[in-house]
Enzyme design. Structure first.
Site, PDB file in Angstrom:
ATOM      1  N   ASN A   1       0.022 -10.522   2.414  1.00  0.00           N
ATOM      2  CA  ASN A   1       0.189  -9.075   2.529  1.00  0.00           C
ATOM      3  C   ASN A   1      -1.181  -8.487   2.801  1.00  0.00           C
ATOM      4  O   ASN A   1      -2.142  -8.761   2.071  1.00  0.00           O
ATOM      5  CB  ASN A   1       0.744  -8.468   1.238  1.00  0.00           C
ATOM      6  CG  ASN A   1       2.194  -8.883   0.980  1.00  0.00           C
ATOM      7  OD1 ASN A   1       2.816  -9.544   1.813  1.00  0.00           O
ATOM      8  ND2 ASN A   1       2.719  -8.487  -0.156  1.00  0.00           N
TER       9      ASN A   1
ATOM     10  N   GLU B   1       2.503 -11.034  -4.704  1.00  0.00           N
ATOM     11  CA  GLU B   1       1.233 -10.462  -5.158  1.00  0.00           C
ATOM     12  C   GLU B   1       0.968 -10.629  -6.649  1.00  0.00           C
ATOM     13  O   GLU B   1       0.912  -9.646  -7.393  1.00  0.00           O
ATOM     14  CB  GLU B   1       1.169  -8.970  -4.805  1.00  0.00           C
ATOM     15  CG  GLU B   1       1.366  -8.677  -3.321  1.00  0.00           C
ATOM     16  CD  GLU B   1       1.078  -7.228  -2.959  1.00  0.00           C
ATOM     17  OE1 GLU B   1       0.969  -6.402  -3.871  1.00  0.00           O
ATOM     18  OE2 GLU B   1       0.943  -6.944  -1.770  1.00  0.00           O
TER      19      GLU B   1
HETATM   20  C1  PNW Z   1       2.143  -3.896  -2.324  1.00  0.00           C
HETATM   21  N1  PNW Z   1      -3.596  -2.273  -4.925  1.00  0.00           N
HETATM   22  O1  PNW Z   1       1.625  -3.277  -3.449  1.00  0.00           O
HETATM   23  C2  PNW Z   1       3.548  -4.281  -2.740  1.00  0.00           C
HETATM   24  O2  PNW Z   1       3.914  -5.607  -2.460  1.00  0.00           O
HETATM   25  C3  PNW Z   1       4.590  -3.317  -2.311  1.00  0.00           C
HETATM   26  O3  PNW Z   1       5.667  -3.376  -3.204  1.00  0.00           O
HETATM   27  C4  PNW Z   1       3.982  -1.936  -2.180  1.00  0.00           C
HETATM   28  O4  PNW Z   1       4.943  -0.941  -1.965  1.00  0.00           O
HETATM   29  C5  PNW Z   1       2.982  -1.996  -1.042  1.00  0.00           C
HETATM   30  O5  PNW Z   1       2.033  -3.026  -1.251  1.00  0.00           O
HETATM   31  C6  PNW Z   1       2.250  -0.697  -0.811  1.00  0.00           C
HETATM   32  O6  PNW Z   1       1.477  -0.356  -1.929  1.00  0.00           O
HETATM   33  C7  PNW Z   1       0.312  -3.058  -3.735  1.00  0.00           C
HETATM   34  O7  PNW Z   1      -3.823  -1.312  -5.718  1.00  0.00           O
HETATM   35  C8  PNW Z   1       0.043  -2.045  -4.664  1.00  0.00           C
HETATM   36  O8  PNW Z   1      -4.526  -2.957  -4.485  1.00  0.00           O
HETATM   37  C9  PNW Z   1      -1.247  -1.795  -5.059  1.00  0.00           C
HETATM   38  C10 PNW Z   1      -2.278  -2.548  -4.525  1.00  0.00           C
HETATM   39  C11 PNW Z   1      -2.020  -3.550  -3.612  1.00  0.00           C
HETATM   40  C12 PNW Z   1      -0.716  -3.790  -3.217  1.00  0.00           C
END
Ligand code: PNW
Length: 475
Positions: free
Chosen positions: A299, A171
């Protein structure tokens, strides 16, 4: 056997069923084995940055409990486990020498997984930049791309004989726009131009790393993981359509287009004209960034419904630190759909949309859902955790995966986020995404009903009739 007659859904025979984690979120052992601080250690120790002042110092103590955790994975029947390497454990200075003690932890983990018949899937960078490299300027500085490629080449050389699946970055949108744009994530800087430089150097580092790994072992399955979103305008007004174009541009196409087509999307560059002149992009960079991949990781968590700026936004609002440079005024609206504990709307059809769109609009690649899951509030009752909402989330999104496969999308695997509850970044331990409950006092692991159900899905290689699943005991 599952009958593919509308009652149940059967997945392709070699479908890769897995679960995912990330180093900083589960390992702990923050100062052990020669590990140096990463930007997340610094950030989480800065008051006010993480809910409850939580840090990853101990987390799930996986650094000391990996053998038991692998046993748990084997009990669930996982075919693959996606985890990340902590860069500061392996290369404490961010350049030069490797730390053999840090490498040994991952060598043992990989050996153990293989002994249990679980395919290791390594992510090289899940956000824990060595603090030394941030002190030298971090991702907005071009040299960091070269540092990442060097680390990738060395780590791949040290573990590559036993690991076939390598993901460069997890990401990069989050690293760039949350880390350097809004500052909600480490290192907590907020400058739109820096976020764009960071995004470029992340992608450049990705391309250089793929080239180095490809040269060393041509048959490895190399990829990147992008967080992609389904995006809808709130209404069919031109303003809302433009808002959707802008957010799709920054969230999805700003990474998909350079990595898979070798170009930045022209409309997004226009949106960003006042933020950056993109003088950091050098001739040849996009050719490196678009080095061919073997797989793409996606993801998926939710859909964004967006609307045009409402006009009442004051100048100060426009300039406020934002995840969306150049499009700060776009409004994110809710439709009243059910949400998870993150307040993210649950939208399984959006996953079908994303998978079909990527397959249709970009060069055909085998796809993997490298993360998908949900946070809900869990309670332990008589030593058990019943999590019907999480189970339903997995169920609906796995049906979405199956629908995409039936429509011809080459989706080859699915990784539940997450194997176990862990450090949820800016939310600390207050959000639980795990299929396995973690008691942070005792470090006891309790498979939730969703984990037992997922074990059954893996055993049957499919799903029963919608709503008819019964949690099954892990054997
Ligand atoms: C992903 N947003 O994080 C990560 O790859 C993981 O480590 C995390 O625990 C999981 O999704 C759940 O959050 C994100 O704000 C964090 O758009 C924030 C965002 C997107 C993905």
């Amino acid at each position: 056997m599952i009958s593919p007659n509308g009652h149940g859904v059967a997945f392709p025979p070699d479908f890769l069923w897995g679960a995912a984690t990330a180093a900083y979120q589960i390992e702990g052992g923050a100062t052990e084995g020669g590990r140096t601080p990463s930007i997340w250690d610094t950030f989480s120790r800065t008051p006010g940055k993480v809910t409850g002042g939580h840090t990853g110092d101990v987390a799930c103590d996986h650094y000391h409990r990996a053998p038991d955790d692998v046993k748990l994975m084997a009990e669930l029947g996982l075919k693959s486990y996606r985890f990340s390497l902590a860069w500061p454990r392996i290369q404490p200075d961010g350049s030069g020498r490797l730390n053999s003690e840090g490498l040994d932890f991952y060598r043992r983990l990989v050996d153990d997984l293989l002994e249990h018949g679980i395919e290791p899937w390594v992510t090289l960078y899940h956000w824990d930049l060595p603090q030394a490299l941030e002190d030298a300027g971090g991702w907005p500085v071009r040299d960091t791309a070269g540092r990442f490629a060097e680390y990738a080449e060395l780590a791949h050389g040290a573990l590559g004989d036993r690991v076939r699946y390598w993901t460069t970055l997890n990401e990069p949108w989050c690293s760039a726009f949350l880390g350097y744009g809004s500052g909600a994530h480490a290192p907590g800087r907020s400058d739109g131009a820096d976020a764009l430089r960071a995004a470029h150097h992340l992608m450049l580092g990705h391309g250089l790393a793929v080239q180095a790994m490809r040269a060393a072992r041509p048959d490895d399955q190399l990829g990147i993981t992008l967080n992609l979103y389904a995006i809808s305008p709130q209404t069919d007004s031109p303003g809302d359509a433009d808002a959707a174009r802008r957010i799709d541009g920054l969230a999805n196409r700003f990474f998909l287009d350079p990595v898979l087509r070798g170009q930045y999307p022209a409309d997004v560059l226009r949106d960003l004209a006042e933020v950056s002149d993109f003088g950091h992009v050098r001739d040849g960079d996009l050719a490196v960034i678009s080095t061919p991949l073997s797989v793409l990781g996606i993801n998926y968590y939710s859909r964004y419904v967006v609307a045009a700026p409402d006009g009442g936004a004051p100048e100060s609002y426009w300039r406020a630190p934002s995840n969306w440079p150049g499009s700060e005024g776009v409004r994110f609206v809710t439709r009243g759909a059910p949400v998870t504990d993150m307040n993210w709307e649950i939208d399984a059809p959006g996953l079908v949309e994303v998978l079909e769109r990527v397959h249709r609009e970009y060069p055909a690649l085998p796809l993997y859902v490298t993360e998908n899951g949900s946070a809900f509030v869990d309670t332990v009752v008589d030593g058990e955790v019943d999590d019907p909402d999480r189970l339903a989330y997995f169920d609906s999104h796995l049906r979405a995966c199956h629908e995409a496969i039936s429509a011809g999308v080459p989706l080859r695997g699915y990784f539940a986020w997450s194997l176990m509850d862990n450090f949820e970044w800016a939310w600390g331990y207050s959000k639980r995404f795990g299929m396995v409950y973690v008691d942070y006092e005792s470090q006891l692991r309790i498979p939730k009903s969703s984990a037992k159900w997922y074990a059954g899905v893996i055993r049957q290689n499919g799903l029963g009739r919608s709503g008819q699943e019964r949690p099954q005991r892990a054997q």
